[in-house]
Design a protein around this motif. Sequence first.
Motif, mmCIF file in Angstrom:
data_model
loop_
_atom_site.group_PDB
_atom_site.id
_atom_site.type_symbol
_atom_site.label_atom_id
_atom_site.label_comp_id
_atom_site.label_asym_id
_atom_site.label_seq_id
_atom_site.Cartn_x
_atom_site.Cartn_y
_atom_site.Cartn_z
ATOM 1 N N SER A 46 34.617 63.495 3.915
ATOM 2 C CA SER A 46 34.252 63.613 5.334
ATOM 3 C C SER A 46 35.016 62.611 6.207
ATOM 4 C CB SER A 46 32.757 63.344 5.502
ATOM 5 O OG SER A 46 32.011 64.198 4.683
ATOM 6 N N SER A 47 35.069 62.920 7.493
ATOM 7 C CA SER A 47 35.737 62.021 8.438
ATOM 8 C C SER A 47 35.353 62.385 9.862
ATOM 9 C CB SER A 47 37.260 62.148 8.302
ATOM 10 O OG SER A 47 37.916 61.520 9.381
ATOM 11 N N LEU A 48 35.318 61.401 10.742
ATOM 12 C CA LEU A 48 35.224 61.640 12.181
ATOM 13 C C LEU A 48 36.488 61.078 12.843
ATOM 14 C CD1 LEU A 48 32.193 61.211 14.538
ATOM 15 C CD2 LEU A 48 34.387 60.259 15.165
ATOM 16 N N ARG A 110 43.245 62.696 2.606
ATOM 17 C CA ARG A 110 42.079 61.818 2.418
ATOM 18 C C ARG A 110 41.421 62.149 1.094
ATOM 19 N NH1 ARG A 110 37.265 59.532 6.157
ATOM 20 N NH2 ARG A 110 38.983 58.130 6.584
ATOM 21 N N CYS A 274 35.266 49.057 10.775
ATOM 22 C CA CYS A 274 36.075 50.281 10.842
ATOM 23 C C CYS A 274 35.287 51.493 11.316
ATOM 24 C CB CYS A 274 36.695 50.565 9.478
ATOM 25 S SG CYS A 274 35.462 50.846 8.186
ATOM 26 N N LEU A 275 33.947 51.443 11.223
ATOM 27 C CA LEU A 275 33.060 52.571 11.531
ATOM 28 C C LEU A 275 33.293 53.720 10.535
ATOM 29 C CD1 LEU A 275 33.194 52.720 15.441
ATOM 30 C CD2 LEU A 275 31.669 51.342 13.994
HETATM 31 N N1 CP Z 1 37.213 54.492 9.938
HETATM 32 C C1 CP Z 1 37.362 55.756 9.470
HETATM 33 O O1 CP Z 1 38.259 56.055 8.676
HETATM 34 O O2 CP Z 1 36.468 56.631 10.004
HETATM 35 P P1 CP Z 1 36.220 58.110 9.447
HETATM 36 O O3 CP Z 1 35.731 57.970 8.016
HETATM 37 O O4 CP Z 1 35.183 58.709 10.363
HETATM 38 O O5 CP Z 1 37.511 58.874 9.474
#
Ligand code: CP
Length: 323
Positions: A46-48, A110, A274-275
């Motif tokens: 997952s990722s945002l 990723r 990094c969130l």
């Molecule tokens: N910091 C970062 O890579 O955020 P995501 O996992 O939302 O892509």
Amino acid sequence: MKKFTTVADMGPLDKAVAEALEVKRNRFAWQSLGRNYTLLMIFFNSSLRTRLSTQKAAMNLGMNVIVLDVNQGAWKLETERGVIMDGDKAEHLLEAIPVMGSYCDIIGVRSFASLKDKAEDYEERVINQFIKYSGRPVFSMEAATGHPLQSFADLITIEEHKTKPVPKVVMTWAPHPRALPQAVPNSFVQWMVAAGYDVTVTHPEGYELDEAFTRGAKIEYDQDRALAGADFVYAKNWSAYADPNYGKILSTSREWTVDATKMAFTDNAYFMHCLPVRRGMIVTDDVIEGPRSLVIPEAANREISAQTVIKRMLESIQDGRNG
Ligand code: CP
């Protein structure tokens, strides 16, 4: 640039930051560079931020973008060689990779650590197979052991905010309810040391990272002492690296949560993460919402770090075609 998985792929960091800041000042100046080129972004996890910032970066460069979520609608992929594929995995990565490469010019991948098999995670099997078999430049959008696009964005952010040539940068472990990979902390320490900063890593005993990434940083087990005089505090959770506890949670002690009392030990430090971040575990509301929090500018710089890397890859492709 043919691949981007580690700080060494970036070359001199002062030049990289200068280039990134030029990109930031005029992000649409290279619209023609990427025209008729396609970026394929492949997500095994997952990722945002990574998804949005990397797509935006490619669009700034005039590229077409294809996004594939492997776990949503694609065939389940086998990654091991020599297996009898009689289970639920319908396609082997060794066919899928060159096929994907035939539809694009640059690939972003990723693929997180499994946290089950340390040797497999640390050999970076998935992204290295993309590098070997795709025939395309490949960049990491967070792999098993590193997250270089994040660290590059962190570096740009620190360079924009530092008030002394060699700031004290402290990365502190903080608690989290789930076992997380070491990718972000590995990369962050490696990049900050490479940048020439005064780097301290603090964590409970048992959370030592791979020395290949922390070489050049000080390790301090007392968080309060580590934070003394810090200019930047980077909070992050990670699971244990050392055997026999690889991938395990050894502590959830909220004594390590970054709060205003902890930040008072610093030299009015900026707070970074990094969130996504777990409030109340990693950091308190008042710190992350406070005037010294850099989490939003840091995330915004993800667009700039991605654009700088993709720009360099496009320039390499075109140099190769013109040379
Ligand atoms: N910091 C970062 O890579 O955020 P995501 O996992 O939302 O892509």
